[in-house]
Design a protein around this motif. Sequence first.
Motif, short mmCIF file in Angstrom:
data_model
loop_
_atom_site.label_atom_id
_atom_site.label_comp_id
_atom_site.label_asym_id
_atom_site.label_seq_id
_atom_site.Cartn_x
_atom_site.Cartn_y
_atom_site.Cartn_z
N ARG A 89 0.88 -1.18 0.00
CA ARG A 89 0.00 0.00 0.00
C ARG A 89 0.91 1.22 0.00
O ARG A 89 1.88 1.28 0.76
N TRP A 91 0.59 5.20 0.57
CA TRP A 91 -0.23 6.35 0.97
C TRP A 91 0.40 7.64 0.46
O TRP A 91 1.61 7.82 0.56
N HIS A 92 -0.43 8.53 -0.04
CA HIS A 92 -0.04 9.89 -0.38
C HIS A 92 -0.86 10.79 0.53
O HIS A 92 -2.09 10.87 0.39
N ILE A 93 -0.18 11.43 1.48
CA ILE A 93 -0.83 12.20 2.53
C ILE A 93 -0.60 13.69 2.30
O ILE A 93 0.51 14.10 1.93
N GLY A 103 -5.75 11.77 2.48
CA GLY A 103 -4.82 10.84 1.87
C GLY A 103 -5.49 9.94 0.86
O GLY A 103 -6.71 9.74 0.88
N THR A 104 -4.67 9.41 -0.02
CA THR A 104 -5.12 8.43 -1.00
C THR A 104 -4.13 7.28 -0.99
O THR A 104 -2.97 7.44 -0.59
N ALA A 105 -4.59 6.13 -1.42
CA ALA A 105 -3.73 4.95 -1.55
C ALA A 105 -4.30 4.07 -2.64
O ALA A 105 -5.48 4.20 -3.03
N ILE A 108 -7.54 2.30 -1.60
CA ILE A 108 -8.54 3.09 -0.89
C ILE A 108 -9.49 3.71 -1.91
O ILE A 108 -9.06 4.20 -2.95
N TRP A 123 -8.73 8.54 11.32
CA TRP A 123 -8.86 8.43 9.87
C TRP A 123 -10.22 7.82 9.56
O TRP A 123 -10.69 6.94 10.29
N TYR A 125 -12.10 6.12 6.00
CA TYR A 125 -11.96 5.83 4.57
C TYR A 125 -12.71 4.55 4.23
O TYR A 125 -13.05 3.75 5.09
#
Length: 175
Positions: A89, A91-93, A103-105, A108, A123, A125
Amino acid sequence: MAKKSSLLVISMGLLTACSSASIEDYDKTTPELNLSRFFDGKLTAAGIVQDFSGTVTRKFTVTMEASWQGNKGVINEWFIYDDGEKQTRIWHITDLGNGQYEGTANDILGTATGEARGSALRWAYDMILEVDDSEYEVHFDDWMFLVDESTIINKSDIIKFGVTVAQVTLVISKE
């Protein structure tokens, strides 16, 4: 009269038991959780998954590498489960300021939203979860608690149709 008082006490107890924690409950707790300070460099984690009855159904470890450029962070996670399954995974936070994060992953659905107060982060999501060759869309209510400068305890409720169907507990350590 005693019957009415007992009923009132029982009703209040049930209402209190059904209420959930709020991020505001952690406003003044310490140490203060700062994602870019904690999630920086190499980290490791170990966790368990429990089903709705509390039975441990899986165990896993995670190796992580995290870095930040300004208010943007990337957290790479490599999972190894006790049955041999491996998962990645990324994550871009984004730190939006005032304790707000998004954030996105890769797995997700949409955007995760988070809020930090004191030593806690919450969090929320949605994701597609694979279980026994089937896919389920579930919601995660994910809480992180900074214990000390090198340890976070992460507890997640996995929710389907408003019911908690599983829980994940994870201890994250900075190297």
